[in-house]
Design a protein around this motif. Structure first.
Motif, PDB file in Angstrom:
ATOM      1  N   LEU A 145       0.901  -1.222  -0.334  1.00 18.18           N
ATOM      2  CA  LEU A 145       0.615  -0.383   0.119  1.00 18.18           C
ATOM      3  C   LEU A 145       1.092   0.879   0.267  1.00 18.18           C
ATOM      4  O   LEU A 145       0.619   2.572  -0.485  1.00 18.18           O
ATOM      5  N   VAL A 146       2.007   1.432   0.987  1.00 15.22           N
ATOM      6  CA  VAL A 146       2.840   2.491   0.954  1.00 15.22           C
ATOM      7  C   VAL A 146       3.216   2.389  -0.214  1.00 15.22           C
ATOM      8  O   VAL A 146       3.732   3.554  -0.982  1.00 15.22           O
ATOM      9  N   ILE A 147       4.422   1.559  -0.938  1.00 15.39           N
ATOM     10  CA  ILE A 147       4.647   1.743  -1.953  1.00 15.39           C
ATOM     11  C   ILE A 147       4.063   2.294  -3.473  1.00 15.39           C
ATOM     12  O   ILE A 147       3.969   3.069  -4.742  1.00 15.39           O
ATOM     13  N   GLY A 148       2.386   1.674  -3.060  1.00 19.90           N
ATOM     14  CA  GLY A 148       1.395   1.756  -4.226  1.00 19.90           C
ATOM     15  C   GLY A 148       1.518   3.475  -4.415  1.00 19.90           C
ATOM     16  O   GLY A 148       1.051   4.025  -5.275  1.00 19.90           O
ATOM     17  N   ALA A 149       0.984   3.270  -2.931  1.00 24.18           N
ATOM     18  CA  ALA A 149       0.680   5.592  -2.674  1.00 24.18           C
ATOM     19  C   ALA A 149       1.614   6.693  -3.579  1.00 24.18           C
ATOM     20  O   ALA A 149       1.778   7.006  -4.104  1.00 24.18           O
TER      21      ALA A 149
ATOM     22  N   LEU B 105       2.930  -4.253 -11.899  1.00 30.15           N
ATOM     23  CA  LEU B 105       4.268  -4.152 -11.109  1.00 30.15           C
ATOM     24  C   LEU B 105       4.133  -3.184 -10.165  1.00 30.15           C
ATOM     25  O   LEU B 105       4.931  -3.939  -9.078  1.00 30.15           O
ATOM     26  N   LEU B 106       3.401  -2.742  -9.609  1.00 28.75           N
ATOM     27  CA  LEU B 106       2.931  -1.880  -8.506  1.00 28.75           C
ATOM     28  C   LEU B 106       2.580  -3.072  -7.053  1.00 28.75           C
ATOM     29  O   LEU B 106       2.688  -2.877  -6.291  1.00 28.75           O
ATOM     30  N   ALA B 107       2.023  -3.678  -7.672  1.00 29.30           N
ATOM     31  CA  ALA B 107       1.792  -5.142  -6.809  1.00 29.30           C
ATOM     32  C   ALA B 107       0.303  -4.564  -5.219  1.00 29.30           C
ATOM     33  O   ALA B 107       0.988  -5.216  -4.161  1.00 29.30           O
ATOM     34  N   ILE B 108      -0.424  -3.831  -6.130  1.00 29.29           N
ATOM     35  CA  ILE B 108      -1.181  -3.085  -4.129  1.00 29.29           C
ATOM     36  C   ILE B 108      -2.553  -4.172  -4.516  1.00 29.29           C
ATOM     37  O   ILE B 108      -3.010  -4.640  -5.082  1.00 29.29           O
ATOM     38  N   CYS B 109      -2.613  -4.141  -2.894  1.00 27.01           N
ATOM     39  CA  CYS B 109      -3.705  -5.623  -2.634  1.00 27.01           C
ATOM     40  C   CYS B 109      -5.316  -4.435  -3.043  1.00 27.01           C
ATOM     41  O   CYS B 109      -5.271  -3.375  -3.522  1.00 27.01           O
ATOM     42  N   SER B 110      -5.590  -5.698  -3.311  1.00 26.43           N
ATOM     43  CA  SER B 110      -7.667  -4.987  -3.822  1.00 26.43           C
ATOM     44  C   SER B 110      -7.573  -4.294  -2.643  1.00 26.43           C
ATOM     45  O   SER B 110      -8.806  -3.914  -3.486  1.00 26.43           O
ATOM     46  N   GLU B 111      -8.329  -4.105  -1.626  1.00 27.80           N
ATOM     47  CA  GLU B 111      -8.154  -3.702  -0.844  1.00 27.80           C
ATOM     48  C   GLU B 111      -7.935  -1.958  -0.986  1.00 27.80           C
ATOM     49  O   GLU B 111      -9.113  -1.656  -0.471  1.00 27.80           O
TER      50      GLU B 111
ATOM     51  N   VAL C  15      -8.772  -4.431 -12.818  1.00 27.77           N
ATOM     52  CA  VAL C  15      -9.073  -5.986 -13.103  1.00 27.77           C
ATOM     53  C   VAL C  15      -7.458  -6.466 -12.891  1.00 27.77           C
ATOM     54  O   VAL C  15      -7.686  -8.024 -12.590  1.00 27.77           O
ATOM     55  N   VAL C  16      -6.966  -5.370 -13.561  1.00 23.42           N
ATOM     56  CA  VAL C  16      -5.688  -6.815 -13.296  1.00 23.42           C
ATOM     57  C   VAL C  16      -4.821  -7.005 -12.711  1.00 23.42           C
ATOM     58  O   VAL C  16      -4.385  -7.909 -11.731  1.00 23.42           O
ATOM     59  N   GLY C  17      -4.850  -5.783 -11.552  1.00 23.41           N
ATOM     60  CA  GLY C  17      -4.535  -5.794  -9.898  1.00 23.41           C
ATOM     61  C   GLY C  17      -4.583  -7.625  -8.983  1.00 23.41           C
ATOM     62  O   GLY C  17      -3.317  -8.001  -9.004  1.00 23.41           O
TER      63      GLY C  17
ATOM     64  N   ILE D 293      -5.753 -10.365 -10.126  1.00 24.32           N
ATOM     65  CA  ILE D 293      -5.524 -11.783 -10.083  1.00 24.32           C
ATOM     66  C   ILE D 293      -4.691 -11.906 -10.835  1.00 24.32           C
ATOM     67  O   ILE D 293      -3.731 -13.000 -11.529  1.00 24.32           O
ATOM     68  N   VAL D 294      -3.095 -10.985 -11.446  1.00 22.26           N
ATOM     69  CA  VAL D 294      -1.756 -11.063 -12.124  1.00 22.26           C
ATOM     70  C   VAL D 294      -1.047  -9.632 -11.609  1.00 22.26           C
ATOM     71  O   VAL D 294      -1.380  -8.529 -12.193  1.00 22.26           O
ATOM     72  N   ASP D 295      -0.186 -10.238 -10.378  1.00 19.05           N
ATOM     73  CA  ASP D 295       0.638  -8.696 -10.430  1.00 19.05           C
ATOM     74  C   ASP D 295       1.908  -9.774 -10.170  1.00 19.05           C
ATOM     75  O   ASP D 295       1.786 -10.846 -10.352  1.00 19.05           O
ATOM     76  N   VAL D 296       3.381  -9.079  -9.741  1.00 18.15           N
ATOM     77  CA  VAL D 296       4.287  -9.705  -9.328  1.00 18.15           C
ATOM     78  C   VAL D 296       4.894 -10.803  -8.436  1.00 18.15           C
ATOM     79  O   VAL D 296       5.203 -11.964  -8.351  1.00 18.15           O
ATOM     80  N   LYS D 297       3.914 -10.054  -7.546  1.00 19.05           N
ATOM     81  CA  LYS D 297       4.137 -11.449  -6.364  1.00 19.05           C
ATOM     82  C   LYS D 297       2.657 -11.997  -6.604  1.00 19.05           C
ATOM     83  O   LYS D 297       3.528 -13.198  -6.100  1.00 19.05           O
ATOM     84  N   LEU D 298       1.897 -12.180  -7.150  1.00 20.46           N
ATOM     85  CA  LEU D 298       0.785 -13.111  -7.281  1.00 20.46           C
ATOM     86  C   LEU D 298       1.469 -14.454  -8.700  1.00 20.46           C
ATOM     87  O   LEU D 298       1.425 -15.681  -8.435  1.00 20.46           O
ATOM     88  N   ILE D 299       2.284 -13.563  -9.427  1.00 21.38           N
ATOM     89  CA  ILE D 299       3.146 -14.699 -10.133  1.00 21.38           C
ATOM     90  C   ILE D 299       3.937 -15.538  -9.913  1.00 21.38           C
ATOM     91  O   ILE D 299       4.947 -17.100  -9.476  1.00 21.38           O
ATOM     92  N   ALA D 300       4.862 -14.453  -8.654  1.00 20.23           N
ATOM     93  CA  ALA D 300       6.406 -15.431  -7.694  1.00 20.23           C
ATOM     94  C   ALA D 300       5.129 -16.494  -6.609  1.00 20.23           C
ATOM     95  O   ALA D 300       5.553 -17.419  -6.468  1.00 20.23           O
TER      96      ALA D 300
END
Length: 326
Positions: free
Chosen positions: A214-218, A253-259, A281-283, A285-292
């Motif tokens: 969240l901090v990174i995304g903001a 790339l940002l991998a922000i939580c959906s909430e 929609v993308v965040g 279901i597919v981001d860098v942490k989910l891929i890992a």
């Protein structure tokens, strides 16, 4: 509990406390701190955007983490196996729809779907749940409504698009991946400790991950609004397809939580609602942490196929629903 386990638990508690103090401190005093330290107009704009996104998203982040931990600890995976239809094609939409009433963050959805597979749920239905649970649960839809006040069509568009993507990917699995050798089926796993210990550890894990992102995304959203030239953003935003692709890749790339991602999307006012819909929609279901996470859980042969397919379907669905509803 062994000495190593005690040290890990102590470290997690300290990290949890530090992250919580940081987020609460930013929410309460961030604007005053940043305004007092920086004087340039650009920095003040950055600080205002950063703190505003954090303040709005924090309550939904905490609520989402609590509900996700409760789901992990108190709802047995066998419940889903009994509740879903036996026919795989029918199980997919039911599993997708269950995400509306069963909240879970992206990090929790991967182990939960793995547990479903290990308990006998068809992989197609487990994949549909993996995609829908973090995208259309009540906390996410409520946060989207708050982030886009007076625009219920955005909430509807997000729910419809995410639900459609989860069902399409589930049905695609039935058509192309059933019995495929590139899915590493997870083993049946049992959580250590009692339910309240599982709840505590899941809450700590999810909050530390989600709070940090969240901090990174903001910060990224604030930087995008201040640093990137307005003329470049206007050119990108002027092309619908390019804007959708750019924000889709940004979500990966940002991998922000959906909430919390709706508040970041709402701050990207240069872009159309359709492009911001793609971001939301993308965040989840597919981001860098989910891929890992998917690579570690289901194997790299699964991840290298599933992630690109998910991204393409999500982008196309966002364009279609955005044209229809927005």
């Amino acid at each position: 509990m062994t000495d190593t386990a005690e040290k890990e638990a102590s470290g997690s508690s300290i990290a949890f406390t530090a992250t919580l103090v940081l987020l609460v401190g930013l929410a309460l005093f961030g604007r005053r701190i940043f305004t007092g330290v920086f004087t340039a107009d650009g920095i003040r704009t950055w600080a205002t955007t950063f703190v505003g996104v954090t303040i709005q998203a924090l309550p939904f982040l905490v609520l989402g983490v609590l509900l996700s931990a409760a789901l992990t600890a108190f709802v047995p995976a066998s419940f889903f196996a009994k509740a879903l239809p036996k026919h795989p094609a029918l199980a997919v939409p039911v599993a997708s729809a269950s995400g509306v009433v069963l909240p879970g963050c992206e990090c929790a959805s991967v182990p939960v779907s793995a547990a479903l597979m290990s308990r006998g749920v068809t992989p197609a239905a487990a994949i549909a749940f993996l995609l829908s649970a973090p995208a259309i649960n009540p906390v996410v839809l409520a946060s989207t409504a708050v982030a886009f006040p007076g625009q219920p069509k955005v909430v509807v568009a997000r729910a419809v698009t995410s639900l459609a993507v989860s069902m399409i990917l589930g049905w695609l699995w039935l058509l192309t991946g059933k019995g495929g050798s590139w899915l590493r089926m997870p083993k049946n796993r049992h959580a250590d400790g009692g339910r309240f210990e599982v709840f505590r550890s899941a809450m700590l894990h999810d909050f530390l991950h989600a709070g940090g992102f969240l901090v990174i995304g903001a910060a990224a959203a604030a930087t995008l609004n201040v640093v990137v030239p307005r003329s470049w953003l206007d050119q990108v935003a002027g092309s619908l397809v390019l804007a959708v692709l750019i924000l889709g890749l940004l979500a990966v790339l940002l991998a922000i939580c959906s909430e919390a991602d709706a508040f970041v999307a709402a701050s990207l006012t240069q872009f159309s609602l359709t492009a911001r819909l793609a971001f939301m929609v993308v965040g989840p279901i597919v981001d860098v942490k989910l891929i890992a996470l998917q690579t570690g859980t289901f194997g790299p042969r699964f991840a290298v196929r599933f992630a690109p397919a998910t991204f393409v379907v999500a982008v196309l669905a966002s364009l279609g629903v955005g044209w229809w509803l927005l």
